[in-house]
Scaffold this motif. Structure first.
Motif, short mmCIF file in Angstrom:
data_model
loop_
_atom_site.label_atom_id
_atom_site.label_comp_id
_atom_site.label_asym_id
_atom_site.label_seq_id
_atom_site.Cartn_x
_atom_site.Cartn_y
_atom_site.Cartn_z
N MET A 69 -55.48 -15.24 -5.35
CA MET A 69 -54.50 -15.29 -6.66
C MET A 69 -54.91 -15.35 -7.88
N ARG A 70 -56.10 -16.24 -7.88
CA ARG A 70 -56.77 -16.48 -9.30
C ARG A 70 -57.92 -15.76 -9.51
N GLY A 71 -58.62 -15.18 -8.31
CA GLY A 71 -60.07 -14.85 -8.69
C GLY A 71 -60.84 -15.54 -8.77
N ALA A 72 -60.88 -16.94 -8.04
CA ALA A 72 -61.73 -17.99 -8.26
C ALA A 72 -62.83 -17.80 -7.17
N GLY A 73 -64.05 -17.09 -7.12
CA GLY A 73 -65.07 -17.15 -6.46
C GLY A 73 -64.76 -15.57 -5.51
N VAL A 74 -63.61 -15.13 -5.63
CA VAL A 74 -63.54 -13.72 -4.96
C VAL A 74 -63.16 -12.86 -6.06
N PRO A 75 -63.07 -11.59 -5.91
CA PRO A 75 -62.25 -10.62 -6.79
C PRO A 75 -60.75 -10.94 -6.94
N GLN A 76 -60.21 -11.13 -7.79
CA GLN A 76 -58.91 -11.33 -7.80
C GLN A 76 -57.94 -10.15 -7.22
N ASP A 77 -57.04 -10.72 -6.23
CA ASP A 77 -56.28 -9.69 -5.37
C ASP A 77 -54.93 -10.26 -4.95
N GLU A 78 -53.92 -9.85 -5.71
CA GLU A 78 -52.76 -10.63 -5.48
C GLU A 78 -52.00 -10.37 -4.14
N THR A 79 -52.26 -8.84 -3.71
CA THR A 79 -51.67 -8.47 -2.41
C THR A 79 -52.27 -9.26 -1.26
N ARG A 80 -53.79 -9.54 -1.42
CA ARG A 80 -54.46 -10.25 -0.20
C ARG A 80 -54.04 -11.61 -0.55
N GLY A 81 -53.75 -12.16 -1.59
CA GLY A 81 -53.45 -13.47 -1.88
C GLY A 81 -52.11 -13.85 -1.26
N ILE A 82 -51.20 -12.93 -1.35
CA ILE A 82 -49.71 -13.23 -0.77
C ILE A 82 -49.82 -13.04 0.75
N THR A 83 -50.69 -12.18 1.09
CA THR A 83 -50.91 -12.03 2.66
C THR A 83 -51.26 -13.43 3.27
N TYR A 84 -52.30 -14.11 2.71
CA TYR A 84 -52.85 -15.43 3.01
C TYR A 84 -51.74 -16.55 2.77
N LEU A 85 -51.08 -16.21 1.83
CA LEU A 85 -49.88 -17.30 1.43
C LEU A 85 -48.71 -17.20 2.53
N GLN A 86 -48.37 -16.17 2.90
CA GLN A 86 -47.53 -15.76 3.96
C GLN A 86 -47.85 -16.61 5.39
N ARG A 87 -49.40 -16.08 5.64
CA ARG A 87 -49.87 -16.62 6.81
C ARG A 87 -49.73 -18.27 6.92
N ALA A 88 -50.00 -18.86 5.71
CA ALA A 88 -50.07 -20.31 5.58
C ALA A 88 -48.71 -20.80 5.70
N ALA A 89 -47.85 -20.15 5.08
CA ALA A 89 -46.49 -20.66 5.16
C ALA A 89 -45.85 -20.52 6.59
N ASP A 90 -46.11 -19.51 7.34
CA ASP A 90 -45.74 -19.46 8.93
C ASP A 90 -46.39 -20.70 9.61
N GLU A 91 -47.81 -20.82 9.12
CA GLU A 91 -48.38 -21.92 9.81
C GLU A 91 -47.96 -23.42 9.61
N GLY A 92 -47.02 -23.49 8.51
CA GLY A 92 -46.42 -24.42 8.14
C GLY A 92 -46.90 -25.30 7.15
N SER A 93 -47.69 -24.70 6.18
CA SER A 93 -47.91 -25.25 4.95
C SER A 93 -47.13 -25.17 4.00
N ALA A 94 -46.48 -26.48 3.51
CA ALA A 94 -45.39 -26.83 2.55
C ALA A 94 -45.78 -26.21 1.21
N ASP A 95 -47.16 -26.43 0.84
CA ASP A 95 -47.78 -25.83 -0.40
C ASP A 95 -47.66 -24.39 -0.51
N ALA A 96 -48.00 -23.59 0.73
CA ALA A 96 -47.80 -22.05 0.63
C ALA A 96 -46.35 -21.79 0.73
#
Length: 101
Positions: free
Chosen positions: A34-61
């Motif tokens: 999401m921020r492009g920190a150490g990787v190319p910024q990619d909002e779509t990929r970031g949202i995919t990982y956010l959804q995965r983390a949210a499904d895994e129970g991450s309150a932050d996600a």
């Protein structure tokens, strides 16, 4: 035969699909994209990982994804979905989510 509480908790979390270490790793990776920190910024990929983390129970996600749905940033604007995510995070004790729910 003695079974430790930690083992029971780990088995229960595993059965529910909850893996705190994986959820944290997915959330951290999502934020890097999401921020492009150490990787190319990619909002779509970031949202995919956010959804995965949210499904895994991450309150932050769940909180972060809730804000994205509330604003319609990178996802369709959906206040009901945002509220659901805030409630899930709030049930885990996330104060920001409790405030926004």
């Amino acid at each position: 035969m003695k079974i430790s509480i930690a083992l029971i908790a780990a088995l229960l979390l595993s059965a529910c699909g909850q893996n705190p270490a994986q959820a944290r790793a997915d959330y951290d990776l999502a934020m890097k994209y999401m921020r492009g920190a150490g990787v190319p910024q990619d909002e779509t990929r970031g949202i995919t990982y956010l959804q995965r983390a949210a499904d895994e129970g991450s309150a932050d996600a769940q909180l972060t994804l809730g804000f994205l749905y509330l604003r319609g940033t990178g996802v369709p604007k959906d206040a009901a979905k945002a509220l659901g995510l805030f409630l899930r995070a709030g049930q885990q004790g996330n104060r920001d989510a409790q405030y926004n729910a």
